[in-house]
Scaffold this active site. Structure first.
Site: not given
Lengths: 212, 772
Positions: B497, B536, B723-724, B727
């Protein structure tokens, strides 16, 4: 179906490459005439965007009615329907993932039956009506199932999506009020590595409700 | 000129210090109270329509005029000298246009001292020759006509066997990568064990996982004179461009790498693949475009894996639950070529403990090479660590969740100078998750199954990961004269995304509608540099760069609006399609009108990612709770519920973030229960290089997954506050499931995947105990 037959009778055996191109052009034109507004013919130029594979000496002529357009085409007997759709007709929405009937990414509808096009020889589809992901949208508008896939984020990488949509469209065509278990069963043969199944279930149920 | 500063960045556990610019344009933090119209909202993917109609063109879908199809002939032996390749019969086959091998091409260095077509094959699946033909079927026929003369060598596929002195050597310096283990130590574990009331030792094993991306690895290569264009199914267009240019000994500006849509990566597509170079060589030799997509079997065999591990764990603990020492000795199956393998990071970082030692061996074996796989190392290590924490807590009679809270770490102890976490709300995640699964009443679950034939249990596990991202990452924002906007950045959307998030950030910063933004990614020629999509890190690396570029473009446009509104540019702001005077919002001009005023005076905003904050460790946290049912007659484990609580700062898009979490859990269920590569030890031949027998999860295997998102902004990480998440959800899920199985049957399964045969064998040979 009778339209396909009548056009099939006029089909000429093995064609040279040049004749083949001409034949496809004719096939498309006749499709336009035969369907009178119900199905839209693709422009001939688009149909011919990809040159047919060269060098194959053993082409067999077949007639495919794909998403409302008729294609008269020479194929090798060993070519799968998936390969013919993707490589010869340039309809790359149908995906090949496992190439052995395990994952469902190549799912299309043939004569109202759900099939794995990677496990189906194109010659066996002669005179068949094929529906692929490219034909699901109604004219320019997305099918309610496609819209529900977007709204529910029922796709990540999207590589399994065409097969999922075909499997679930077939379900909804035949069972307008599916239960969750029906939905799961309908896409049990479609692997998604991103793991987006829960949203696929939601999308199918939402689409079913909206289509009532 | 921007000022150069040093900053620390982390990528999949590897920390490095780099030089970076500080952006001239300040974009203040979007804090918890920021009024955001688009970012943070559940927005459907901007390219969803392309993906549901079949219009999205993946690398495998590229069809070029006169294009040929490439195929690779691979070694049939796990270890052999390729003495000769005879392709004369293949070349005679009508439709075959080229055959290449080590015997008719210049060597190209690969994996250090190896080469593109190495004359020593080190695994079943090593590249020996390649063909280009008019269609895939003819290319497959040609492979069968190539005669290869092999001299077979002794081989070893088991990593523990490979460590023995008597094992066949893959490389002159022996089978242990680097000749020695990688050792980390803080404090003194011997001191820690001496201080402990109880010292517990356990051994855990994890299997080899295959990425199994639905779109196989592959490329389309096309030369125009000395200029090469490549479509590649890759997570890193710039990595591929630079490595490909080096491999072919041509300048980087003669190579263009494009990735529009891709069918999954999961870490296996972070570097240049041999197939890309082979496609380029075949295209050059035939002077025609060549598409070379690997078959499913090739993809499973030789494009990477999550390496198998053996984890000997020793833990010292006091009666009150204080951890006094953690020691890990691990063996990790690296594969035949250097790939990177280790699983110690969670042991070093997750829990408060003064005395920690990890000793890790990566071992060469005659199998496919390890590659990063969605949270590399952490997934394997967290299974071992979190299984062990369950064992320890039960042995001392403490609740597993209370035990974890007791050893809660607030600083990153693995750093030389431990820094506090920028935002660690794991305690809140524990509470939220425990409440949802009804942790404190889990005895009810245990007793709810049919006691004789089916037993139920509940387990939990925690997670730490990086995901803070960092520089360098660049973006351009162009405003067209009709007010529509193009965003360009050389990053990639793997299906996570990214494109949607970038659209949201640009639209938010510009103050316009999402529909007016078009994002182009994954093209080394048109897009400025961004790093690989892994770890990530993408959203937190590229997102702030996009925001700065949008701010730059907006300020340029304000100069035209200011003339029209007769104010100074700095008095203006923009939102919902309007540029207005801050002190008098009624005084406004439509954004599109301002763009029209600018006309063809091209507005190009440039943005880049600034440094990471000093003084904080940027990490992401999560806690999973699983409820399972074990069929005592068949040994089959069914996950009934899975609660996944995560915090990564601001969720940029809760809709796609939830998908990431659910998908991470589902992949992990396969890892926990069914997925494993199987290699025949007698022949070295992998046996399940397909999807049916590799057994990823299907629609029928999926339980109720209940994601919990904490949305609190991380005020330190970057200007977006997020943040990501790619993972993190993969990390604790398998351990939570394994702990739930132990809770259900009173016997711990110490080896993944927890297949029915292992459960039945354990039930036969062990006495159930709640202290497992």
């Amino acid at each position: 179906m009778s339209e396909i037959k009548s056009s099939q009778e006029a089909l000429i055996p093995p064609v040279s490459r040049r004749e083949f191109i001409a034949t496809v052009g004719v096939g498309v034109a006749s499709a336009t005439v035969l369907t009178t507004g119900v199905m839209e013919a693709e422009p001939a130029a688009e149909t011919l965007a990809h040159e047919p594979t060269e060098g194959s000496a053993h082409h067999v002529p077949i007639s495919l009615w794909v998403n409302g357009t008729q294609y008269e085409i020479g194929v090798e007997p060993r070519w799968t329907l998936a390969t013919v759709l993707r490589r010869e007709l340039g309809m790359t929405g149908t995906k090949i993932v496992c190439d052995r009937g395990e994952c469902g990414a190549c799912t299309v509808i043939r004569n109202d039956q759900l099939i794995y096009s990677c496990m189906t020889l194109a010659v066996d589809c002669d005179r068949s009506r094929i529906e692929t992901i490219e034909g699901v949208a109604l004219k320019e508008k997305l099918h309610p199932l496609q819209q529900a896939f977007i709204d529910n984020d029922a796709l990540q990488c999207g590589y399994c999506t065409p097969g999922m949509v075909m499997a679930l469209k077939h379900l909804l065509d035949h069972q307008p009020r599916p239960a969750l278990d029906d939905v799961k069963e309908a896409c049990a043969g479609n692997l998604c590595r991103c793991g987006t199944y829960p949203n696929v279930f939601k999308a199918a149920l939402e689409a079913a409700q909206k289509m009532r | 000129m921007p000022k150069k500063v040093k900053t620390t960045v982390e990528f999949e556990g590897r920390v490095s210090e780099i030089l970076v610019d500080i952006p001239d344009i300040e974009t203040p933090l979007w804090g918890n109270d920021a009024e955001l119209d688009i970012v943070g909202h559940p927005i459907p993917r901007v390219d969803g329509d392309k993906r549901v109609t079949g219009a999205a063109k993946y690398t495998s879908d590229i069809l070029l005029p006169h294009m040929l199809y490439g195929r690779i002939l691979r070694s049939a032996h796990p270890h052999a000298v390729v003495k000769s390749v005879n392709s004369s019969e293949a070349e005679k086959l009508p439709g075959v246009k080229a055959v290449i091998s080590a015997f008719n091409t210049d060597p190209i260095r690969w994996h250090g001292s190896s080469s593109l077509f190495d004359k020593t094959a080190r695994l079943v699946g090593d590249e020996v020759a390649a063909v280009a033909a008019v269609d895939e079927e003819t290319a497959a026929d040609a492979l069968e006509l190539i005669k290869v003369d092999y001299e077979t060598l002794p081989f070893v596929t088991d990593m523990e066997e490979a460590m023995k002195d008597t094992a066949p050597k893959l490389w002159p310096n022996g089978n242990v990568v680097g000749g020695k283990p990688s050792i980390y130590e803080r404090g003194s574990v011997s001191k820690g064990f001496a201080e402990a009331d109880l010292v517990i030792e356990e051994t855990f094993r994890t299997q080899t996982e295959l990425h199994t991306c639905l779109e196989t690895h592959g490329s389309v290569a096309f030369w125009e004179g000395d200029k090469l264009t490549v479509w590649d199914s890759t997570q890193a267009v710039f990595n591929v461009r630079d490595a490909l240019a080096a491999a072919l000994n041509i300048p980087s500006n003669h190579v263009r790498v494009i990735k529009q849509y891709m069918g999954g990566g999961f870490g296996s597509k972070l570097e240049l693949g041999k197939y890309t170079v082979i496609a380029a060589l075949l295209a050059r030799r035939t002077n025609r475009p060549v598409r070379l997509m690997l078959t499913r079997e090739e993809d499973q065999m030789n494009t990477g894996n999550r390496p198998a591990t053996l984890q000997h764990v020793k833990v010292g603990v006091k009666k009150d639950g204080t951890l006094t020492a953690i020691e890990l000795k691990s063996v990790n199956a690296n594969g035949a070529y250097l790939g990177g393998a280790g699983c110690g990071a969670p042991y070093r970082e997750m829990y408060l403990c003064a005395n920690v030692r990890t000793e890790e061996y990566a071992v060469y074996v005659n199998t496919g090479r390890s590659r990063p796989a969605r949270a590399p190392g952490h997934v394997q290590g967290t299974f071992g660590l979190e299984s062990m924490m369950d064992v320890v807590s039960r042995k001392i009679g403490m609740d597993p969740l209370e035990f974890r809270k007791k050893n809660y770490a607030t600083v990153n102890q693995a750093q030389t100078n431990p820094k506090p976490y920028s935002a660690k709300l794991l305690d809140q995640l524990y509470e939220a998750g425990a409440k949802k699964i009804d942790w404190w009443n889990r005895d009810k679950s245990r007793n709810s199954g049919d006691f004789h034939s089916r037993k139920r249990g509940v387990g939990m596990a925690s997670q730490i990961w990086g995901g803070g991202g960092g520089p360098p990452a660049y973006a351009l924002v162009k405003i067209n004269r009709d007010g529509s906007v193009n965003v360009l950045s050389g990053t990639q959307d793997l299906g996570t995304g990214t494109k949607t998030i970038i659209s949201q950030i640009a639209a938010e910063e510009l103050g316009i509608a999402l529909a007016d933004v078009a994002v182009d990614l994954g093209d080394t020629e048109t897009c400025p540099f961004s790093g690989s999509s892994g770890g990530s890190t993408t959203a937190a690396s590229v997102g702030p760069a996009v925001r700065t570029a949008a701010a730059d473009a907006r300020l340029q446009l304000f100069e035209y609006a200011a003339l029209e509104l007769k104010v100074k540019p700095e008095e203006l702001s923009s939102r919902r399609g309007k540029i207005f005077v801050k002190s008098d919002p009624q005084k406004s001009l439509p954004f599109k009108e301002a763009a029209r005023k600018a006309g063809n005076n091209m507005i190009i905003g440039k943005g880049f990612r600034g440094p990471n904050p000093d003084g904080y460790s940027l990490n992401t946290f999560g806690a999973h709770f699983a409820e399972v049912e074990v069929d005592m007659e068949t040994g089959r484990v069914t996950v009934l519920r899975h609660v996944a609580a995560h915090h990564s700062g601001r969720p940029f898009n809760p809709l796609t973030m939830t998908s990431q979490i659910e998908g991470g859990v589902i992949q992990s269920m396969g890892y926990a229960l069914s997925e494993q590569r199987v290699i025949d030890p007698a022949s070295g031949i992998p046996l399940n290089m397909n999807m049916e027998n590799y057994k990823p999860m299907t629609a029928l295997d999926v339980p109720t997954i209940e994601p919990i998102l904490l949305t609190q902004v991380d005020e330190h990480c970057n200007t977006l506050g997020g943040k990501g998440i790619g993972e993190p959800p993969r990390i604790p899920a398998a351990a939570a499931i394994a702990n739930a199985v132990a809770d259900a049957i009173g016997i711990r399964i110490r080896e993944l995947p927890i297949t029915p045969d292992k459960v039945l064998a354990a039930l036969k040979s062990s006495v159930p105990s709640h202290k497992v």
